[in-house]
Design an enzyme around this catalytic site. Structure first.
Site, mmCIF file in Angstrom:
data_model
loop_
_atom_site.group_PDB
_atom_site.id
_atom_site.type_symbol
_atom_site.label_atom_id
_atom_site.label_comp_id
_atom_site.label_asym_id
_atom_site.label_seq_id
_atom_site.Cartn_x
_atom_site.Cartn_y
_atom_site.Cartn_z
ATOM 1 N N ASP A 33 8.341 4.526 38.043
ATOM 2 C CA ASP A 33 8.772 5.500 37.038
ATOM 3 C C ASP A 33 7.602 6.371 36.602
ATOM 4 O O ASP A 33 6.590 5.868 36.118
ATOM 5 C CB ASP A 33 9.345 4.762 35.824
ATOM 6 C CG ASP A 33 9.807 5.710 34.731
ATOM 7 O OD1 ASP A 33 11.018 5.987 34.664
ATOM 8 O OD2 ASP A 33 8.956 6.189 33.950
ATOM 9 N N TYR A 38 3.215 13.198 32.468
ATOM 10 C CA TYR A 38 2.170 12.210 32.727
ATOM 11 C C TYR A 38 1.039 12.796 33.588
ATOM 12 O O TYR A 38 -0.044 12.222 33.646
ATOM 13 C CB TYR A 38 2.722 10.974 33.436
ATOM 14 C CG TYR A 38 3.795 10.218 32.708
ATOM 15 C CD1 TYR A 38 4.115 10.482 31.373
ATOM 16 C CD2 TYR A 38 4.516 9.217 33.355
ATOM 17 C CE1 TYR A 38 5.118 9.776 30.730
ATOM 18 C CE2 TYR A 38 5.518 8.504 32.712
ATOM 19 C CZ TYR A 38 5.822 8.796 31.402
ATOM 20 O OH TYR A 38 6.817 8.097 30.777
ATOM 21 N N LYS A 67 10.894 12.793 35.237
ATOM 22 C CA LYS A 67 11.562 13.340 34.052
ATOM 23 C C LYS A 67 11.167 14.800 33.843
ATOM 24 O O LYS A 67 10.011 15.166 34.095
ATOM 25 C CB LYS A 67 11.194 12.525 32.807
ATOM 26 C CG LYS A 67 11.309 11.025 32.988
ATOM 27 C CD LYS A 67 10.793 10.274 31.774
ATOM 28 C CE LYS A 67 10.631 8.794 32.083
ATOM 29 N NZ LYS A 67 9.383 8.509 32.813
ATOM 30 N N HIS A 100 13.603 14.071 29.347
ATOM 31 C CA HIS A 100 12.596 13.212 28.723
ATOM 32 C C HIS A 100 12.850 12.983 27.233
ATOM 33 O O HIS A 100 12.694 11.853 26.736
ATOM 34 C CB HIS A 100 11.202 13.800 28.934
ATOM 35 C CG HIS A 100 10.120 12.771 28.953
ATOM 36 N ND1 HIS A 100 8.985 12.895 29.706
ATOM 37 C CD2 HIS A 100 10.002 11.585 28.315
ATOM 38 C CE1 HIS A 100 8.209 11.835 29.531
ATOM 39 N NE2 HIS A 100 8.808 11.026 28.680
#
Length: 264
Positions: A33, A38, A67, A100
């Site tokens: 994931d 990120y 996401k 998200h």
């Protein structure tokens, strides 16, 4: 979808992300994931590619999630963001793509774009993250497709049982980020006592609580031994009393942002 996976939140170094993913796949993990925000999708993709080569597994053996970030929400921008994530990961498709956060005034248009991606066969499944019951109720008023997953902060101090019940009634699987409460629960006396009974770590007991309750867990770690340990959850089973004792730890305490009050 696997019941257990690796999360890579706050793994900012691309090489560290790649090595963590490789370790996880070698250790039996099949769910990875990540998310656009990120900023490690390239590293995750590198790790996936290397692990597939080393293990002889195929892309179809893995379940990869990313996401769409808040700033990219909206119909056209979501379609663009999806392709950018694919390009960074070096993949032809995602198994699951999530909204998200429930950005007010945007998540419905974002969902329409995700439904389009799904109907076009560009993504295997679509879902949401950090949605409360009222967000889901609002989304479902106009949605053609019910989200398959709602990924939320969940751990024994934030069990989210009403949300879990709502999701189960609507065929939505709950998935836990921060399933170990960022390590804050590892010294809890109740958890420690249960861990001692089974000869397991506190982390293993908490993760077993999640998956035994039907909740997908994606603990984050860059430590190879912890990644391996976290995946060893299928050789013991908690009793009903154990589950109840862990449920009783709930205080509705969040370590992350409140989905009803965030500004990013």
């Amino acid at each position: 979808m696997p019941i257990m996976g690796l999360g890579v939140f706050r793994v900012n170094d691309q090489q560290v992300a790649a090595e963590s993913v490789q370790t996880a796949i070698h250790s039996g993990y099949r769910l990875i994931d990540t998310a656009a925000i990120y900023q490690n999708e390239a590293g995750v993709g590198k790790g996936i590619k290397a692990a597939l080569k080393e293990t002889g597994l195929t892309r179809e053996d893995l379940f990869i999630t990313s996401k769409v970030w808040n700033a990219d929400q909206g119909y056209d921008s979501t379609l663009k963001a999806y392709q950018e994530s694919l390009d960074k990961l070096g993949l032809d498709y995602l198994d699951l793509y999530l909204i998200h956060w429930p950005v007010a005034g945007k998540y419905k248009d974002t969902w329409r774009a995700m439904e389009h991606l799904y109907k076009e066969g560009k993504v295997r499944a679509i879902g949401v993250s950090n949605f409360q019951i009222h967000h889901l109720e609002d989304l479902l008023k106009d949605a053609d497709i019910v989200p398959v997953v709602n990924q939320v902060e969940r751990h024994p101090r934030l069990s989210q049982l009403p949300l879990k019940d709502y999701c189960e009634k609507h065929g939505i699987r709950l998935e836990a980020w921060a399933p170990l409460m960022v390590g804050e629960l590892l010294q809890d006396e109740t958890i420690q006592a249960i861990a001692g009974k089974y000869g397991k770590s506190a982390a293993q007991v908490i993760l077993r609580w999640h998956i035994q309750g039907g909740v997908i867990a994606i603990p984050k770690s860059v430590n190879a031994s912890r990644i391996k340990e976290n995946g060893q959850l299928f050789d013991f089973e908690l009793t009903a009393e154990d589950m109840a004792a862990i449920n009783a730890l709930n205080t509705d305490h969040r370590t992350g942002a409140d989905p009803d009050n965030f500004d990013f």
